[in-house]
Design an enzyme around this catalytic site. Structure first.
Site, PDB file in Angstrom:
ATOM      1  CB  CYS A   1      49.480  37.645  17.808  1.00  0.00           C
ATOM      2  SG  CYS A   1      49.064  39.018  18.891  1.00  0.00           S
TER       3      CYS A   1
ATOM      4  NE  ARG B   1      47.848  31.959  17.291  1.00  0.00           N
ATOM      5  CZ  ARG B   1      47.949  31.138  18.330  1.00  0.00           C
ATOM      6  NH1 ARG B   1      47.462  29.922  18.231  1.00  0.00           N
ATOM      7  NH2 ARG B   1      48.536  31.513  19.438  1.00  0.00           N
TER       8      ARG B   1
ATOM      9  CD1 TRP C   1      43.382  39.071  21.296  1.00  0.00           C
ATOM     10  CD2 TRP C   1      42.019  39.211  19.544  1.00  0.00           C
ATOM     11  NE1 TRP C   1      42.104  39.109  21.763  1.00  0.00           N
ATOM     12  CE2 TRP C   1      41.241  39.195  20.725  1.00  0.00           C
ATOM     13  CE3 TRP C   1      41.366  39.301  18.313  1.00  0.00           C
ATOM     14  CZ2 TRP C   1      39.854  39.256  20.705  1.00  0.00           C
ATOM     15  CZ3 TRP C   1      39.985  39.365  18.304  1.00  0.00           C
ATOM     16  CH2 TRP C   1      39.235  39.337  19.486  1.00  0.00           C
TER      17      TRP C   1
ATOM     18  CG  ASN D   1      50.961  34.596  20.533  1.00  0.00           C
ATOM     19  OD1 ASN D   1      50.086  35.306  21.005  1.00  0.00           O
ATOM     20  ND2 ASN D   1      50.879  33.278  20.510  1.00  0.00           N
ATOM     21  N   GLY D   2      51.834  37.067  22.861  1.00  0.00           N
ATOM     22  CA  GLY D   2      51.876  36.944  24.320  1.00  0.00           C
ATOM     23  C   GLY D   2      51.846  38.310  24.968  1.00  0.00           C
TER      24      GLY D   2
ATOM     25  CD  GLU E   1      27.270  30.649  30.401  1.00  0.00           C
ATOM     26  OE1 GLU E   1      26.320  31.415  30.259  1.00  0.00           O
ATOM     27  OE2 GLU E   1      28.087  30.423  29.498  1.00  0.00           O
TER      28      GLU E   1
ATOM     29  CE  LYS F   1      27.637  28.628  26.566  1.00  0.00           C
ATOM     30  NZ  LYS F   1      28.147  29.957  26.790  1.00  0.00           N
TER      31      LYS F   1
ATOM     32  CD  GLU G   1      24.829  29.782  23.263  1.00  0.00           C
ATOM     33  OE1 GLU G   1      25.651  29.408  24.136  1.00  0.00           O
ATOM     34  OE2 GLU G   1      25.036  30.759  22.528  1.00  0.00           O
TER      35      GLU G   1
ATOM     36  CG  HIS H   1       8.854  28.123  45.824  1.00  0.00           C
ATOM     37  ND1 HIS H   1       7.961  28.181  46.861  1.00  0.00           N
ATOM     38  CD2 HIS H   1      10.075  28.316  46.382  1.00  0.00           C
ATOM     39  CE1 HIS H   1       8.601  28.425  47.993  1.00  0.00           C
ATOM     40  NE2 HIS H   1       9.894  28.501  47.730  1.00  0.00           N
TER      41      HIS H   1
ATOM     42  CE  LYS I   1      32.239  34.263  19.877  1.00  0.00           C
ATOM     43  NZ  LYS I   1      31.913  33.383  21.005  1.00  0.00           N
TER      44      LYS I   1
HETATM   45  O1  M6R Z   1      29.607  39.764  22.801  1.00  0.00           O
HETATM   46  P1  M6R Z   1      28.715  39.749  23.996  1.00  0.00           P
HETATM   47  O2  M6R Z   1      29.353  39.214  25.205  1.00  0.00           O
HETATM   48  O3  M6R Z   1      28.111  41.116  24.263  1.00  0.00           O
HETATM   49  O4  M6R Z   1      27.520  38.804  23.586  1.00  0.00           O
HETATM   50  C1  M6R Z   1      26.407  38.606  24.398  1.00  0.00           C
HETATM   51  C2  M6R Z   1      25.636  37.360  23.992  1.00  0.00           C
HETATM   52  O5  M6R Z   1      25.136  37.503  22.692  1.00  0.00           O
HETATM   53  C3  M6R Z   1      26.503  36.110  24.077  1.00  0.00           C
HETATM   54  O6  M6R Z   1      27.058  35.967  25.351  1.00  0.00           O
HETATM   55  C4  M6R Z   1      25.695  34.852  23.744  1.00  0.00           C
HETATM   56  O7  M6R Z   1      24.747  34.622  24.728  1.00  0.00           O
HETATM   57  C5  M6R Z   1      26.652  33.658  23.580  1.00  0.00           C
HETATM   58  N1  M6R Z   1      26.370  32.983  22.358  1.00  0.00           N
HETATM   59  C6  M6R Z   1      26.589  32.698  24.700  1.00  0.00           C
HETATM   60  O8  M6R Z   1      27.324  31.549  24.488  1.00  0.00           O
END
Ligand code: M6R
Length: 607
Positions: free
Chosen positions: A2, A27, A74, A98-99, A480, A484, A487, A503, A602
Site C-alpha cells: 500500500c 502501490r 492494495w 502497509n504490510g 517461461e 519472457k 515479450e 527429436h 497487462k
Molecule cells: O493476469 P493473468 O495471470 O491471468 O494473465 C495471463 C497472461 O496474460 C500473462 O501471464 C502474460 O502472459 C504475461 N504478460 C506474461 O509475462
C-alpha cells in the site's frame, strides 16, 4: 503493498496528502483515504476505488487541518470496501499501515474478548485497537502506546499513527515495509516511498528495520523499539520523480524482479503452520475425499506456473493433474465434473479466457479454487475458493513477482492436499516448510548478483534466436524463460523439454544459437548434462543454470549462473530468477520498451 503518507506543518494537509497519494497509486489502487486533524478531532474520509473517488468525496466533505495521514490500499486482508479502507479509527487513534500483521487472528480474538468492537475485516484495525487500549491502560503518550503495541504484533509493517488527543505528533514504525521521513522547514513528512514527498522536499531520512520515528512540525526523532534515540544524517535525493517511482531502478520490471524476496515472504505470512507441519489456506479446507483430479487452467505465465503445479500436486498429493490453456479448455467440451478441483491461476484475476473456462467448469459441477494477486477481482469472485498471492501490484507487463508468488500459492495448495491425502508425511512437510521459509534469502542472493547476468546478456544480445531447455519441472521454466525473452526483447525464443531436443530442434543448433539449459541438482541432472553436451558438440553456446557447488558443469558450458540449493520441488522458484534477469538485460541492451512491450497489455480482457 500500500502507499502511505503523513504530513505535519502549517499548510493545509489534505492537498499535500492527495498529491502524495497520486504518486503512490501504483502501490495500490483499490481504495484510498485520509484522516486530518482539526481543532481537537480528526476527520476520516475514505472510499473504495481509485484515488479520484476520494478526491470527489473530499470536494463534498472537505477535511481541513494542518496534520494528517493518507493511504492508498492494495487489499490483503478484507475485500476492497469503504469499511476496509484506511485510515482506521478507534477512539482518538487513526492508523495507516502497509504490510501484513501475521498474528492478526489471535490478536483479534484477544481484543474481542476484552470488549473491542471491530468495524472492518482488516488486520490493520487491530493495531488501532492496540494503541487505543495501551493509552487507556495508562501509556503516558502516543509514542509509548505505539511502542507497547508494536511488542504484540508480528509481521511486516510500516505504520503511521495519529491521536486526536496529541496534536502535533505523528508516530511511525517500520519492520520490513519501506518508510522514509521528509524534512521541510517548519513542516515534516513521512511516507512509504520518496516519490510521495519529492515535490515537497528532497531532504530525507530512510527509516531502518526495527525503528520508530516521532514526527513533529519542528523536528523528527528516530528511536529503536526500546525508545533508545538514534541519529542519522539526512540524505539529499537527486533522482527525478520518475526514477523515484521506480525505487531508483531503471524499469518497473527490474524493481519487481528485486521485490520478489519480499513478495514471496509476504505470500507465506500466516500460511505456514509449523506446529502441525501443515499450511493454512486462509481458512479454506478442501475435502480431498471428493477430489479425484485437479485441473489447472490459466494463460501465459500463469499457465507455466500451473505446469509446475502438475509436478507439485502429483508429487506431493498423488492426485492426477491436467493442465490446460484457459483459451482452449471451454472450446473442447471438456470432460469435467463434481470430482474435479479446477485451479484457476491468474495474476490480474481479470483474464477473460480464464473467466470463461471457470464458468464452463462450474456449469459442469466442478469446484473452483482461484489463485489471484488481486483481491475481489472477477476470477476470485467467480470461484468457490479464493486464495491470494501478496505480490502487490505488478506494473511491468512482463510478469515476474506475480509468477513466483503463484508458485508459492500452488506449493501451499499441494502441501495442503498432500497432508490430507496422507501421501505427504509430517517429516517431509516439515522439511518443505523450512525450505519455503528459507526461500526469500536465497532469492535475494540471486537477484543481487545481476552484474554477471548483465555481462552474459550483452554478449548474446545480438543473437536472433534463443533456445531454453529443461526437464521435469524445469521444462515449464524453460517455457517461461522463452516467453519472457520474446515479450520484452522481441527475439524469437523457444522453450523445449531437454529430452525432446534430439527429436527436432537440434537442427537449429549452430555457433550463433545461445542455449540456456536449466540443470540444477536432481534426478535428471545427468540426462540434462548429456543434452547440454549434444548442444556443445554442434558449436551451440551453452548458458547453464546450475546449483552452487556443482564443479562439473563448468566443463560443459560457456557460462554458468549458479543458484542456491533448495528442495527439488521448489527449485523452479529459484531457477526462473536468472531467466527473468537475462531477458531483462538482453531487452535493456536492445533498448526496447521493457515495461510496456509492443502489442501487449497487462490485463487481457478479450478472448
Ligand atoms: O493476469 P493473468 O495471470 O491471468 O494473465 C495471463 C497472461 O496474460 C500473462 O501471464 C502474460 O502472459 C504475461 N504478460 C506474461 O509475462
Amino acid at each position: 503493498m500500500c502507499g502511505i503518507i503523513g504530513y505535519i506543518g502549517s499548510r493545509q494537509a489534505t492537498p499535500i496528502l492527495i498529491g502524495g497519494l497520486s504518486k503512490l497509486e501504483y502501490r495500490g489502487y483499490d481504495s484510498a483515504g485520509v484522516s486530518v486533524w482539526n481543532e481537537g478531532a480528526s476527520r476520516v474520509v475514505r472510499c473504495r476505488g481509485k484515488l479520484s473517488g476520494l478526491v470527489e468525496k473530499l470536494t463534498k466533505e472537505p477535511a481541513p487541518g494542518t496534520m494528517g495521514i493518507g493511504h492508498t490500499r492494495w487489499a490483503t486482508h478484507g475485500r476492497p470496501s469503504d469499511e476496509n479502507s484506511h485510515p482506521h479509527k478507534v477512539g482518538p487513534i487513526s492508523v495507516i499501515h502497509n504490510g501484513i500483521i501475521e498474528n492478526h487472528l489471535a490478536l483479534r480474538q484477544e481484543l474481542s474478548a476484552a470488549g473491542a468492537k471491530f468495524s472492518s475485516e482488516t488486520d490493520t484495525e487491530i493495531f488501532a485497537h492496540l494503541v487505543a487500549h495501551a493509552l487507556t491502560a495508562g501509556a503516558p503518550d502516543l509514542t509509548t502506546a505505539v511502542r507497547r503495541s508494536l511488542l504484540k504484533v508480528r509481521g511486516s509493517y510500516a505504520f503511521v499513527v495519529m491521536s486526536d488527543k496529541e496534536p502535533g505528533t505523528l508516530v511511525a514504525a517500520k519492520n520490513s515495509s519501506p518508510l522514509v521521513v521528509g524534512l521541510g522547514d517548519g513542516e515534516n513528512y513521512v511516507a512509504s516511498d520518496v516519490t510521495a514527498i519529492l515535490s515537497e522536499t528532497r531532504r530525507v531520512i530512510f527509516v531502518e528495520e526495527g525503528e520508530m520515528v516521532v514526527v513533529k512540525r519542528d523536528g523528527v526523532t528516530l528511536m529503536d523499539f526500546e525508545g533508545k534515540v538514534r541519529t542519522r544524517e539526512p540524505k539529499t535525493i537527486t533522482w527525478s520523480a520518475v526514477q523515484a517511482e521506480k525505487g531508483g531502478f531503471k524499469h518497473y520490471m527490474l524493481k519487481e524482479i528485486h521485490e520478489q524476496p519480499r513478495a514471496v515472504a509476504d505470500t507465506l505470512v500466516g500460511r505456514i503452520d509449523l506446529e502441525h507441519d501443515d499450511v493454512s489456506l486462509d481458512g479454506i479446507e478442501l475435502d480431498v475425499s471428493k477430489i479425484k483430479r485437479v485441473i489447472f487452467i490459466a494463460c501465459g505465465t500463469s499457465y507455466h506456473a500451473s505446469m509446475v503445479g502438475e509436478f507439485l500436486v502429483e508429487g506431493l498429493a498423488r492426485i492426477p493433474v491436467d493442465v490446460d490453456f484457459a483459451s482452449e479448455f471451454r472450446y473442447r467440451d471438456p470432460i469435467v465434473g463434481p470430482g474435479d478441483l479446477v485451479v484457476a491461476v491468474s495474476q490480474s484475476g481479470e483474464t477473460l479466457d480464464t473467466m470463461e473456462a471457470i464458468r464452463e467448469a462450474k456449469k459442469k459441477g466442478a469446484q473452483v479454487f482461484a489463485i489471484s494477486n488481486v483481491v475481489e477481482a472477477s476470477i476470485p469472485r467467480l470461484a468457490d475458493h479464493a486464495f491470494y498471492t501478496h505480490a502487490g501490484p505488478e506494473i511491468g507487463v512482463a510478469s515476474t513477482k506475480a509468477f513466483t508468488t503463484q508458485l508459492i500459492g500452488i506449493a501451499l495448495l499441494a502441501i495442503h492436499l498432500g497432508r490430507r491425502t496422507g501421501s505427504l508425511s509430517k517429516e517431509r512437510a516439515r522439511e518443505l516448510l523450512a525450505e519455503l521459509i528459507a526461500l526469500p534469502n536465497k532469492m535475494r542472493d540471486i537477484v543481487e548478483s545481476g552484474a554477471q547476468i548483465q555481462a552474459i546478456a550483452r554478449r548474446y544480445g545480438n543473437a536472433t534466436g534463443f533456445l531454453f531447455l529443461g526437464r521435469g519441472s524445469q521444462f515449464p521454466i524453460a517455457l517461461e524463460g522463452a516467453l519472457k525473452l520474446k515479450e520484452i526483447s522481441y527475439i524469437h525464443a523457444e522453450g523445449y523439454a531437454a529430452g525432446e531436443m534430439k527429436h527436432g530442434p537440434i537442427a537449429l543448433i549452430d555457433e550463433h544459437l545461445p542455449v540456456v539449459v536449466l540443470v540444477p541438482r536432481g534426478p535428471s541432472y545427468e540426462k540434462t548434462v548429456s543434452n547440454l553436451a549434444e548442444v556443445r558438440a554442434r558449436q551451440g553456446k551453452v548458458i547453464a543454470i546450475a546449483t552452487r557447488g556443482d564443479n562439473e558443469i563448468g566443463g560443459h558450458s560457456d557460462d554458468v549462473i549458479v543458484i542456491p540449493d533448495t528442495a527439488l520441488e521448489l527449485q523452479p522458484i529459484l531457477t526462473v530468477l536468472p531467466l527473468q534477469m537475462l531477458s531483462y538485460y538482453v531487452a535493456d541492451f536492445k533498448g526496447t520498451d521493457i515495461d510496456q512491450p509492443r502489442n501487449l497489455a497487462k490485463s487481457v480482457t478479450v478472448e
